[in-house]
Design a protein around this motif. Sequence first.
Motif, short mmCIF file in Angstrom:
data_model
loop_
_atom_site.label_atom_id
_atom_site.label_comp_id
_atom_site.label_asym_id
_atom_site.label_seq_id
_atom_site.Cartn_x
_atom_site.Cartn_y
_atom_site.Cartn_z
N LEU A 33 0.85 -1.18 0.00
CA LEU A 33 0.00 0.00 0.00
C LEU A 33 0.89 1.24 0.00
O LEU A 33 1.98 1.22 0.52
N GLY A 34 0.40 2.31 -0.56
CA GLY A 34 1.17 3.54 -0.56
C GLY A 34 0.24 4.73 -0.71
O GLY A 34 -0.94 4.59 -1.03
N GLY A 35 0.75 5.89 -0.48
CA GLY A 35 -0.05 7.09 -0.65
C GLY A 35 0.81 8.33 -0.49
O GLY A 35 1.87 8.30 0.11
N ILE A 36 0.35 9.41 -1.07
CA ILE A 36 1.05 10.69 -0.97
C ILE A 36 0.01 11.80 -1.08
O ILE A 36 -1.00 11.64 -1.76
N GLY A 37 0.24 12.86 -0.40
CA GLY A 37 -0.70 13.97 -0.47
C GLY A 37 -0.05 15.28 -0.06
O GLY A 37 0.91 15.31 0.69
N ILE A 38 -0.56 16.35 -0.62
CA ILE A 38 -0.08 17.69 -0.30
C ILE A 38 -1.24 18.67 -0.52
O ILE A 38 -2.15 18.40 -1.31
N GLY A 39 -1.22 19.75 0.16
CA GLY A 39 -2.29 20.73 -0.03
C GLY A 39 -2.14 21.89 0.94
O GLY A 39 -1.25 21.93 1.77
N ASN A 40 -3.02 22.84 0.77
CA ASN A 40 -3.11 23.95 1.71
C ASN A 40 -4.59 24.24 1.96
O ASN A 40 -5.44 23.43 1.63
N HIS A 41 -4.92 25.41 2.47
CA HIS A 41 -6.31 25.70 2.80
C HIS A 41 -7.18 25.92 1.56
O HIS A 41 -8.40 25.94 1.66
N ASN A 42 -6.60 26.05 0.37
CA ASN A 42 -7.38 26.26 -0.86
C ASN A 42 -7.51 25.00 -1.73
O ASN A 42 -8.47 24.88 -2.47
N TRP A 43 -6.54 24.11 -1.71
CA TRP A 43 -6.58 22.95 -2.60
C TRP A 43 -5.84 21.75 -2.00
O TRP A 43 -4.81 21.91 -1.37
N PRO A 44 -6.35 20.55 -2.23
CA PRO A 44 -5.64 19.32 -1.87
C PRO A 44 -5.29 18.50 -3.12
O PRO A 44 -6.00 18.54 -4.12
N VAL A 45 -4.20 17.76 -3.08
CA VAL A 45 -3.82 16.83 -4.13
C VAL A 45 -3.33 15.56 -3.44
O VAL A 45 -2.59 15.63 -2.47
N GLY A 46 -3.75 14.41 -3.95
CA GLY A 46 -3.32 13.16 -3.33
C GLY A 46 -3.27 12.03 -4.35
O GLY A 46 -3.78 12.16 -5.46
N ALA A 47 -2.66 10.93 -3.98
CA ALA A 47 -2.58 9.74 -4.84
C ALA A 47 -2.51 8.52 -3.94
O ALA A 47 -2.12 8.59 -2.78
N PHE A 48 -2.87 7.38 -4.49
CA PHE A 48 -2.83 6.13 -3.76
C PHE A 48 -2.56 4.99 -4.74
O PHE A 48 -3.07 5.00 -5.85
N ALA A 49 -1.75 4.04 -4.34
CA ALA A 49 -1.51 2.84 -5.15
C ALA A 49 -1.57 1.64 -4.21
O ALA A 49 -1.21 1.73 -3.04
N GLY A 50 -2.03 0.52 -4.70
CA GLY A 50 -2.11 -0.66 -3.84
C GLY A 50 -2.02 -1.94 -4.64
O GLY A 50 -2.31 -1.98 -5.82
N TYR A 51 -1.59 -3.01 -3.98
CA TYR A 51 -1.51 -4.33 -4.58
C TYR A 51 -1.87 -5.36 -3.52
O TYR A 51 -1.45 -5.26 -2.37
N PHE A 52 -2.64 -6.35 -3.91
CA PHE A 52 -3.05 -7.42 -2.99
C PHE A 52 -3.00 -8.75 -3.73
O PHE A 52 -3.51 -8.86 -4.84
N ASN A 53 -2.39 -9.74 -3.11
CA ASN A 53 -2.26 -11.07 -3.71
C ASN A 53 -2.49 -12.08 -2.59
O ASN A 53 -1.82 -12.04 -1.57
N SER A 54 -3.44 -12.98 -2.76
CA SER A 54 -3.75 -13.96 -1.72
C SER A 54 -4.10 -15.30 -2.35
O SER A 54 -4.73 -15.36 -3.40
N ARG A 55 -3.71 -16.37 -1.69
CA ARG A 55 -4.01 -17.74 -2.12
C ARG A 55 -4.45 -18.55 -0.91
O ARG A 55 -3.88 -18.41 0.17
N GLN A 56 -5.43 -19.41 -1.09
CA GLN A 56 -5.83 -20.35 -0.05
C GLN A 56 -6.18 -21.67 -0.70
O GLN A 56 -6.89 -21.70 -1.71
N ARG A 57 -5.70 -22.77 -0.11
CA ARG A 57 -5.97 -24.10 -0.66
C ARG A 57 -6.39 -25.05 0.46
O ARG A 57 -5.78 -25.05 1.52
N ILE A 58 -7.42 -25.83 0.19
CA ILE A 58 -7.83 -26.91 1.07
C ILE A 58 -7.80 -28.17 0.20
O ILE A 58 -8.75 -28.48 -0.52
#
Length: 75
Positions: A33-58
Amino acid sequence: MQPATSTLLASPARTADRHSGNAKARSSGYSFLGGIGIGNHNWPVGAFAGYFNSRQRISALGAATRTDDWRVDPL
């Protein structure tokens, strides 16, 4: 009256016990997971990236689940 016991614990060779509802499962997962953001009282800017990998076996039931997901959400 004797308490119920599981043959799954008594016999390592068995991988499922119909009476107790237990089955040996193998599970693995990874995530990023990741994220970044910046802004002030007039404008916000942000981003997010993510990866998920899961395996289950019975194996005893012949069941398996798999999840792979990428996500990018710019704001």
